[in-house]
Design a protein around this motif. Structure first.
Motif, mmCIF file in Angstrom:
data_model
loop_
_atom_site.group_PDB
_atom_site.id
_atom_site.type_symbol
_atom_site.label_atom_id
_atom_site.label_comp_id
_atom_site.label_asym_id
_atom_site.label_seq_id
_atom_site.Cartn_x
_atom_site.Cartn_y
_atom_site.Cartn_z
ATOM 1 N N MET A 26 0.787 -1.150 -0.008
ATOM 2 C CA MET A 26 0.159 -0.008 0.038
ATOM 3 C C MET A 26 0.905 1.216 0.145
ATOM 4 O O MET A 26 0.473 2.369 -0.504
ATOM 5 N N LYS A 43 -7.298 -1.318 5.458
ATOM 6 C CA LYS A 43 -6.083 -1.674 4.739
ATOM 7 C C LYS A 43 -4.735 -1.640 5.600
ATOM 8 O O LYS A 43 -3.879 -2.245 5.218
ATOM 9 N N LYS A 160 1.778 -10.499 -5.301
ATOM 10 C CA LYS A 160 0.707 -9.756 -4.859
ATOM 11 C C LYS A 160 0.955 -8.217 -5.458
ATOM 12 O O LYS A 160 -0.207 -7.385 -5.542
ATOM 13 N N THR A 164 -2.217 -4.853 -6.728
ATOM 14 C CA THR A 164 -2.221 -3.858 -5.798
ATOM 15 C C THR A 164 -2.266 -2.578 -6.511
ATOM 16 O O THR A 164 -0.939 -2.189 -6.813
#
Length: 542
Positions: A26, A43, A160, A164
């Motif tokens: 993130m 998140k 991942k 994202t």
């Protein structure tokens, strides 16, 4: 403070930010490590930000055990098995203040990055370097590598990243280093048990604003290669003056744009750099009010609903009321065809911009619309693209936009500047914006932002610039190149056929290639944008 040659020759300290494999994705997607992320309960997973409210804590290689260990367990109720991750940070070019604890003064003090590397200063002031605090935000451009313990964790992050928010993980080196995660018992979380972290109440960053405006910078960077008004807007937002053009190619086109549209762009740029700017132009006020609505809405549908409310409240004449009715059908266009509506409001340029915002749905679709069908002039294109970019924001931009012209890391530095500008100001509160708050003046000179190809071709027109232009000329098969042949005095033999004229000479005959700058820039402006691969090839020639 500038470093002496002696200081510069010393090996620079390596600093680390402790997080986990979930949060790191993130942070990379957001393009900034920010303390405001802690409030996102959906998140955010607990990491070192929780220990220093409002601060970004950085540690030397010997890390406090509790900082790393807390990342090994997921939050209560979460099924995610968290893995510790360390981000290696290079502060050599960090220009803002850092906060450290001074034993000599028995208090937290602000110092510069160069002072942090000055051993004499550290010793004389008894500076505790067990932790260095960055206020509220840190650009991901300062990350030099991502440290993990195992190849399995590295693969997990790489896999991942693809899902994202369009992260280009290739920009970051992920390496294994087990030693960094071992032997941490000596390191301290704070300088001493009696020292609490300093207050960070004045460092609140409005990331929603930063994310939205950063999307505009990215889209303008792409548009600026083919649109002089986009280039002008981007230059204004970066506080970088445009070069004096050596061509008159677009002067007539620029003069044909309505003056008030230019004023809207200028006022928008002024507002971005100073949210407390007073705007007197009515059209600019409507546009900036629309901008605020988009920034503060949770989704596109909500934005459009509130924009319609705004326009309806300000509709003073029958045509304005009809426009609201035309725009409100299904939160988009009514039963009237788009082309018909664009023609109906041909003299109301701001209405046309809003029609396009409601019609295009997203920035990618807009930039691929046939220019002849959209019938927008250059300024209208910039205004419509601005609204769509705000609605998308940096986080949701397609990966091609984020990596275009290698802007991803420079944009991270722009984002921290925007965070400083908008620090503590609530865009959703008109009273806050009209208050006597002083917006800090920030400079962009220290950001090595890759200016658009068009900027570089306007600035100079030497061989490198012409070679760059030829990449696009050959791709598009444009007629922009002439050949000048110089015949010295002497005698020649001519051989003429149906297909060519052959000239034989004892003296050297010189042939010079001439690339028409004016014609090239004009043809360039007819494109929607230049694709990333072509842009990279052109930039390579420069």
């Amino acid at each position: 403070m500038s470093k002496s040659n002696k200081d510069a020759s010393k090996p620079q300290k390596k600093w680390y930010f402790a997080t986990n494999h979930q949060n790191v994705l993130m942070y990379l997607a957001m393009n900034t490590i920010t303390s405001t992320f802690v409030s996102d309960k959906n998140k955010y997973y607990q990491d070192s930000l929780m220990k220093y409210s409002g601060w970004i804590p950085l540690f030397l290689p010997k890390l406090p055990e509790s900082i790393v260990d807390q990342n090994q367990l997921s939050d209560e109720g979460s099924k995610v098995k968290l893995q510790p991750v360390l981000l290696e940070i290079n502060l050599n070019n960090y220009n803002d203040s850092l906060t450290v604890y001074s034993g000599a003064q028995e208090s937290w003090i602000n110092i510069s990055a160069s002072q942090l590397n000055d051993e004499k200063f550290i010793t004389d002031d008894n500076i505790d370097t067990s932790v260095v605090l960055i206020p509220s935000q840190l650009a991901t451009g300062y990350i030099t590598s991502i440290k993990v313990q195992t190849a399995e964790i590295k693969k997990k992050i790489e896999d991942k990243a693809k899902d994202t928010n369009n992260i280009d993980i290739g920009n970051y080196k992920i390496s294994l280093n087990k030693k960094l995660f071992e032997g941490r018992s000596v390191a301290k979380l704070l300088p001493s048990d009696n020292v609490a972290p300093p207050s960070a109440e004045n460092f609140n960053v409005n990331y929603r604003y930063v994310n939205a405006i950063s999307g505009v910078y990215a889209v303008l960077s792409l548009l600026a290669n083919v649109n002089d008004q986009a280039l002008n807007a981007l230059s204004s937002l970066l506080k970088k003056p445009l070069p004096t053009p050596s061509t008159n190619s677009d002067k007539n086109d620029a003069a044909s744009h309505p003056k008030h549209l230019h004023e809207i762009i200028d006022n928008f740029c002024r507002w971005v750099l100073n949210p407390c700017t007073e705007i007197s132009d009515p059209a600019s006020k409507v546009f900036i009010d629309t901008v605020k609505i988009i920034i503060n809405s949770t989704n596109t549908v909500k934005s459009k609903e509130k924009i319609l409310e705004l326009l309806n409240a300000q509709a003073r004449d029958e045509q304005s009321q009809q426009f609201v009715a035309d725009l409100s059908g299904k939160l988009g266009l009514s039963s009237k065809p788009f082309d018909e509506l664009m023609e109906t409001y041909s003299t109301r340029q701001l209405n046309r911009v809003l029609l396009m915002f409601f019609y295009a749905e997203d920035i990618e679709r807009f930039l691929n619309l046939d220019k002849s069908k959209s019938k927008l002039n250059e300024v209208e294109v910039v205004l419509a693209a601005t609204l769509l970019a705000l609605d998308t924001g940096w986080l949701k931009l397609p990966s091609d936009f984020k990596t275009y012209a290698t802007i991803e890391k420079p944009i991270s530095f722009v984002m921290t500047k925007l965070g400083q500008i908008h620090k503590g100001i609530d865009t959703s509160n008109p009273d806050d914006l009209n208050s006597s708050l002083e917006t800090p003046v920030v400079y962009f000179d220290d950001i090595d932002f890759p200016m658009p190809i068009r900027y570089l071709l306007i600035d100079k027109w030497n061989k490198p610039q012409q070679e760059a232009a030829k990449v696009l000329i050959k791709e598009q098969k444009w007629d922009c190149i002439d050949y000048e042949v110089v015949f010295p005095q002497g005698s020649y033999e001519f051989d003429t056929t149906k297909t060519y004229l052959k000239i034989k000479s004892k003296s050297e005959i010189k042939v010079r290639e001439i690339v028409d700058q004016s014609k090239f820039l004009h043809l360039m402006s007819q494109l929607n944008y230049i694709d990333a691969a072509t842009e990279k090839s052109m930039r390579g020639k420069l």
